[in-house]
Design a protein around this motif. Structure first.
Motif, mmCIF file in Angstrom:
data_model
loop_
_atom_site.group_PDB
_atom_site.id
_atom_site.type_symbol
_atom_site.label_atom_id
_atom_site.label_comp_id
_atom_site.label_asym_id
_atom_site.label_seq_id
_atom_site.Cartn_x
_atom_site.Cartn_y
_atom_site.Cartn_z
ATOM 1 N N UNK A 60 16.952 52.098 80.506
ATOM 2 C CA UNK A 60 16.057 52.435 81.618
ATOM 3 C C UNK A 60 16.873 52.782 82.865
ATOM 4 N N UNK A 61 17.979 52.087 83.047
ATOM 5 C CA UNK A 61 18.858 52.364 84.189
ATOM 6 C C UNK A 61 19.471 53.753 84.064
ATOM 7 N N UNK A 62 19.921 54.115 82.868
ATOM 8 C CA UNK A 62 20.524 55.439 82.647
ATOM 9 C C UNK A 62 19.521 56.551 82.898
ATOM 10 N N UNK A 63 18.265 56.305 82.520
ATOM 11 C CA UNK A 63 17.225 57.323 82.684
ATOM 12 C C UNK A 63 16.729 57.367 84.128
ATOM 13 N N UNK A 64 16.911 56.278 84.868
ATOM 14 C CA UNK A 64 16.508 56.258 86.271
ATOM 15 C C UNK A 64 15.095 55.773 86.506
ATOM 16 N N UNK A 65 14.637 54.803 85.721
ATOM 17 C CA UNK A 65 13.291 54.257 85.890
ATOM 18 C C UNK A 65 13.283 53.306 87.082
ATOM 19 N N UNK A 66 12.384 53.568 88.019
ATOM 20 C CA UNK A 66 12.273 52.741 89.214
ATOM 21 C C UNK A 66 11.535 51.443 88.909
ATOM 22 N N UNK A 67 11.916 50.363 89.590
ATOM 23 C CA UNK A 67 11.256 49.079 89.454
ATOM 24 C C UNK A 67 11.618 48.318 88.190
ATOM 25 N N UNK A 68 12.650 48.748 87.511
ATOM 26 C CA UNK A 68 12.997 48.163 86.210
ATOM 27 C C UNK A 68 13.437 46.710 86.297
ATOM 28 N N UNK A 69 14.000 46.289 87.429
ATOM 29 C CA UNK A 69 14.515 44.923 87.539
ATOM 30 C C UNK A 69 13.404 43.876 87.484
ATOM 31 N N UNK A 70 12.192 44.271 87.818
ATOM 32 C CA UNK A 70 11.070 43.327 87.797
ATOM 33 C C UNK A 70 10.201 43.478 86.552
ATOM 34 N N UNK A 71 10.582 44.373 85.646
ATOM 35 C CA UNK A 71 9.769 44.634 84.457
ATOM 36 C C UNK A 71 10.103 43.677 83.318
ATOM 37 N N UNK A 72 9.084 43.388 82.519
ATOM 38 C CA UNK A 72 9.289 42.628 81.293
ATOM 39 C C UNK A 72 9.822 43.580 80.232
ATOM 40 N N UNK A 73 10.222 43.025 79.101
ATOM 41 C CA UNK A 73 10.721 43.858 78.012
ATOM 42 C C UNK A 73 9.647 44.861 77.588
ATOM 43 N N UNK A 74 8.414 44.404 77.450
ATOM 44 C CA UNK A 74 7.304 45.291 77.054
ATOM 45 C C UNK A 74 7.076 46.395 78.081
ATOM 46 N N UNK A 75 7.178 46.059 79.350
ATOM 47 C CA UNK A 75 6.989 47.064 80.410
ATOM 48 C C UNK A 75 8.135 48.090 80.389
ATOM 49 N N UNK A 76 9.357 47.614 80.146
ATOM 50 C CA UNK A 76 10.496 48.537 80.043
ATOM 51 C C UNK A 76 10.314 49.500 78.881
ATOM 52 N N UNK A 77 9.872 48.967 77.739
ATOM 53 C CA UNK A 77 9.633 49.815 76.553
ATOM 54 C C UNK A 77 8.586 50.866 76.882
ATOM 55 N N UNK A 78 7.497 50.445 77.495
ATOM 56 C CA UNK A 78 6.431 51.392 77.852
ATOM 57 C C UNK A 78 6.938 52.447 78.829
ATOM 58 N N UNK A 79 7.730 52.038 79.807
ATOM 59 C CA UNK A 79 8.269 52.999 80.769
ATOM 60 C C UNK A 79 9.196 54.008 80.108
ATOM 61 N N UNK A 80 10.017 53.553 79.166
ATOM 62 C CA UNK A 80 10.909 54.469 78.453
ATOM 63 C C UNK A 80 10.119 55.449 77.581
#
Length: 83
Positions: A60-80
């Motif tokens: 998520x960091x490489x792709x540049x997803x904002x707010x990732x530090x406060x996301x759960x694993x499920x939220x990170x997966x959904x964002x990706x």
């Protein structure tokens, strides 16, 4: 105007062009096309659910997803998946 080549730094040119056609910026398209696992196609990439939260966070960091530090694993997966 002829299509310009994205340059030699792009690992997955087809993915890059598909993302550009969808309206993604050049920078974001390049980050996604160059992300780890981008060259793996056809279900050969490791499933997000089988990865650790840290591995998913790093992607998520490489792709540049904002707010990732406060996301759960499920939220990170959904964002990706929806990015």
């Amino acid at each position: 105007m002829p299509n310009k080549s994205p340059g030699p730094q792009i690992k997955d040119r087809d993915q890059y062009e598909a993302l550009r056609d969808k309206g993604y910026s050049k920078q974001k398209s390049a980050r996604i096309a160059n992300s780890e696992g981008a060259e793996k196609r056809g279900g050969l990439a490791k499933k997000y659910e089988d990865q650790t939260k840290k591995e998913i966070y790093d992607q998520a960091k490489k792709v540049g997803i904002d707010g990732r530090s406060k996301m759960t694993k499920a939220e990170l997966i959904n964002a990706l998946r929806t990015n």
